[in-house]
Structures are given as structure tokens and as C-alpha cells.
Design an enzyme around this catalytic site. Structure first.
Site, PDB file in Angstrom:
ATOM      1  N   SER A 158       0.936  -1.099   0.083  1.00 31.88           N
ATOM      2  CA  SER A 158      -0.049  -0.218  -0.087  1.00 31.88           C
ATOM      3  C   SER A 158       0.844   1.242   0.079  1.00 31.88           C
ATOM      4  CB  SER A 158      -1.034   0.076   1.222  1.00 31.88           C
ATOM      5  OG  SER A 158      -1.502   1.263   1.649  1.00 31.88           O
ATOM      6  N   TYR A 171      -1.939  -0.543  10.313  1.00 31.70           N
ATOM      7  CA  TYR A 171      -1.976  -0.951   9.022  1.00 31.70           C
ATOM      8  C   TYR A 171      -0.784  -0.551   8.190  1.00 31.70           C
ATOM      9  CZ  TYR A 171      -3.527  -0.954   4.016  1.00 31.70           C
ATOM     10  OH  TYR A 171      -4.144  -1.272   2.794  1.00 31.70           O
TER      11      TYR A 171
END
Ligand SMILES: NC(=O)c1ccc[n+]([C@@H]2O[C@H](COP(=O)([O-])OP(=O)(O)OC[C@H]3O[C@@H](n4cnc5c(N)ncnc54)[C@H](O)[C@@H]3O)[C@@H](O)[C@H]2O)c1
Length: 297
Positions: A158, A171
Site C-alpha cells: 500500500s 496498517y
């Protein structure tokens, strides 16, 4: 059930006849990667914790030219990952591509995150990738030592794996680890005929944008409005770009352009980014508070 006719890609020749596993293929990015791969002629196992979802997606991919089948897989279960990897390799004589894509997220203040949630996100986002690498990499090295291409491991990281963004701290921690793992492994794997690529998109239009919301955290406000993004990236466009990046054996895919520019700027001036990230979190908190006030009134 509607049957999707995949659009042939310019690099389709790279994938024709390849065997592939995509984890988290029942939704979002994994479903799009599977569509692109089947459209390019690959034989794809769509693996997901949610077997029904994977079966639904596989059922839309019957037009070929590749093939699709669904499998239930929990990427936190190392033995199950190894079993699937070896099963697919036995079925096709080799495993060409492994997409470690399954992922979860939590958004909100870090003090609201339980230890169970910390462990869950590490188990899926990091250990899930480790399990895939542990099972597939030695196999691909052996395939490479027999001459020719060993295989390619593609890890969905990501933008959160390249830049630190508060309020999605757990995350970001897992995705930084996935980027580090991918780049380090790539440097070892190159001489052994195995490619490694990490995919680093910013917001993608998938159900993940609305998952793992803690407290007043609102994913769409955070990932879109709060970052000045009008529309999240189309997952099929991301999948096409991912297959092009893998075909070109690129280490990282950072997309779209806005994300790439932010990343480059961050590398030029880490101090500036560290300072502005405090303001970013403050803006995000104001946005979340305004939404909460609106919904209370
Ligand atoms: N959507 C975004 O904005 C975005 C941005 C950057 C990176 N990503 C990454 O893309 C990947 C895919 O996310 P998505 O947006 O498609 O999310 P999604 O929620 O739409 O799909 C995730 C899929 O993973 C599956 N899954 C969850 N836990 C699993 C487990 N333990 N074992 C097997 N499967 C499991 C879910 O059942 C689901 O089908 C993730 O790694 C995510 O971090 C997403």
C-alpha cells in the site's frame, strides 16, 4: 450469473498458460487481479477466507482464455497456505505466480486498538505474506535452478507501506514490513530466477474503504476527502498496472500519479513529511469530529 468477458492486455503473452494463486480473491483488488490474470490466459486459484465470495468471482470468469477455480484459504494458517501452494504446483507441474494480496485494516486512534486487533492485522497482513513466501519461494527457487524462469511473488502492500499516515498506524506498520520484506527478498531472489514485486496503491475503490472503522473513524472521509482525493482508483485499472509491472519485473508499483509524486517528495524531504504528518492527523481528526457532530444533530 453474469459472465465477464476479460479484455486482453498488451502483456498477455507473459501470462498465457501460467499457474497462479491470488489470496483475498473474493473481493476488491484480489478479484480484479484474478480477472486480469484469467483475461491474460493464466490458470488462477482464487483463494479467500470467504469461500462463497471466491466462488462467486470465479463463476464470472468462465469466458477465459485462462481458467479460474475457488479455494477456501485462511492466510494466517501456514500449513493451509503450504498445502495449497504444493497442490497447485502438482496440478500444473509448477507454480508461476503467487499474489499475497489478502489484507485487513483498522482505522482510528491507536489507543482504541485492542491487542487482539493488533495481532489480527499482523497475522493477516504480515504473517499471511510470510506464509506465502515460506511456502512458494523455495519451490520457485527450485524451479529457477532447473533453468528458465523460477516464478514471481507479488505482494499487495500500500502507499501506507511507503509513507507513515497516522490513525491507520497498525496498517502502516504491517505494510512497511511487507515493502521491506519484498525489496529485501527481491535482492536475494534475482540471481535465482525469482521476481518479487510490491504493489503500493493509494485508495482503491473496494469494500476495504469501509472496514475496520474504530470509534468515529470514517474510512471514506479519511482515505478520500481527508487526502484531497476525488475518486479512489478503479481496482481493474490497478490490476492491469500490476500485471504490467510484474511483466516488466519492477520492484514497486506506486500508483496513481498523485501517490507517486507524494512518495517522491517524501523521499526528497523526510523532515518536511514528518512535520506535515502532524498537521495531516489534526485535519483528519477535525474532519471526523465534524462528521460525528453532523450525525449527532
Ligand atoms: N482498498 C484500498 O484502498 C487499498 C489500498 C492499498 C492497498 N490495499 C490492499 O489491497 C489488498 C486487498 O484489499 P481490498 O481493498 O481488495 O480489500 P477487500 O476487503 O475488498 O478484500 C480483501 C479480501 O481478503 C479476504 N481476507 C481477509 N482475511 C483473510 C484471510 N485471513 N485469509 C484469506 N483471505 C482473507 C477477505 O475475505 C476479502 O475477500 C489488501 O492487502 C489491502 O491492504 C487496499
Amino acid at each position: 450469473m453474469s459472465v465477464t468477458q476479460p479484455t486482453p492486455l498488451p502483456h498477455a503473452g507473459r501470462y498465457a498458460g501460467c499457474s497462479a494463486i491470488v489470496t483475498g480473491a473474493g473481493s476488491g483488488v484480489g478479484a480484479a487481479l484474478s480477472r486480469a490474470l484469467v483475461g491474460a490466459g493464466a490458470h488462477v486459484v482464487l483463494a479467500d477466507l470467504d469461500e462463497q465470495a471466491a466462488t462467486r468471482v470465479a463463476g464470472t470468469l468462465t469466458a477465459g482464455p485462462g481458467t479460474a477455480r475457488a479455494a477456501r484459504l485462511d492466510v494466517t494458517d501456514a500449513a493451509a497456505v503450504a498445502t495449497l501452494v504444493h497442490e497447485v504446483a502438482a496440478e500444473h507441474g509448477r507454480l508461476d505466480l503467487l499474489f499475497n494480496n489478502a489484507g485487513i485494516t483498522f482505522g482510528g486512534e491507536t489507543e482504541d486498538l485492542s491487542l487482539e486487533q493488533w495481532n489480527a492485522i499482523i497475522d493477516v497482513n504480515l504473517r499471511g505474506v510470510v506464509h506465502g513466501v515460506h511456502a512458494a519461494y523455495p519451490l520457485m527457487v527450485r524451479q529457477g535452478s532447473a533453468g528458465g524462469r523460477g516464478g514471481h511473488i507479488v505482494n499487495t502492500a500500500s502507499m501506507g507501506g511507503l509513507m507513515a499516515a497516522g490513525l491507520i498506524t497498525s496498517y502502516v506498520a504491517t505494510k512497511h514490513a511487507v515493502v521491506g520484506l519484498s525489496l529485501a527478498l527481491r535482492s536475494e531472489a534475482a540471481a535465482k530466477g525469482v521476481g518479487v514485486t510490491a504493489i503500493c496503491p493509494s485508495a482503491v475503490e473496494t469494500p476495504l474503504l469501509e472496514k475496520g472503522e474504530l470509534g468515529r473513524f470514517h474510512g471514506r472521509d479519511y482515505y478520500l476527502k481527508g487526502q484531497g482525493v476525488r475518486r479512489a482508483l478503479d481496482p481493474d485499472l490497478l490490476a492491469d498496472r500490476a500485471l504490467a509491472a510484474v511483466a516488466a519485473d519492477r520492484p514497486l508499483l506506486v500508483t496513481p500519479l498523485q501517490a507517486r509524486l507524494a512518495w517522491r517528495l517524501g523521499r526528497l524531504s523526510p523532515a518536511l513529511v514528518a512535520r506535515s504528518s502532524v498537521g495531516f492527523v489534526a485535519r483528519q481528526r477535525r474532519l471526523q469530529a465534524a462528521r460525528a457532530a453532523r450525525s449527532d444533530s
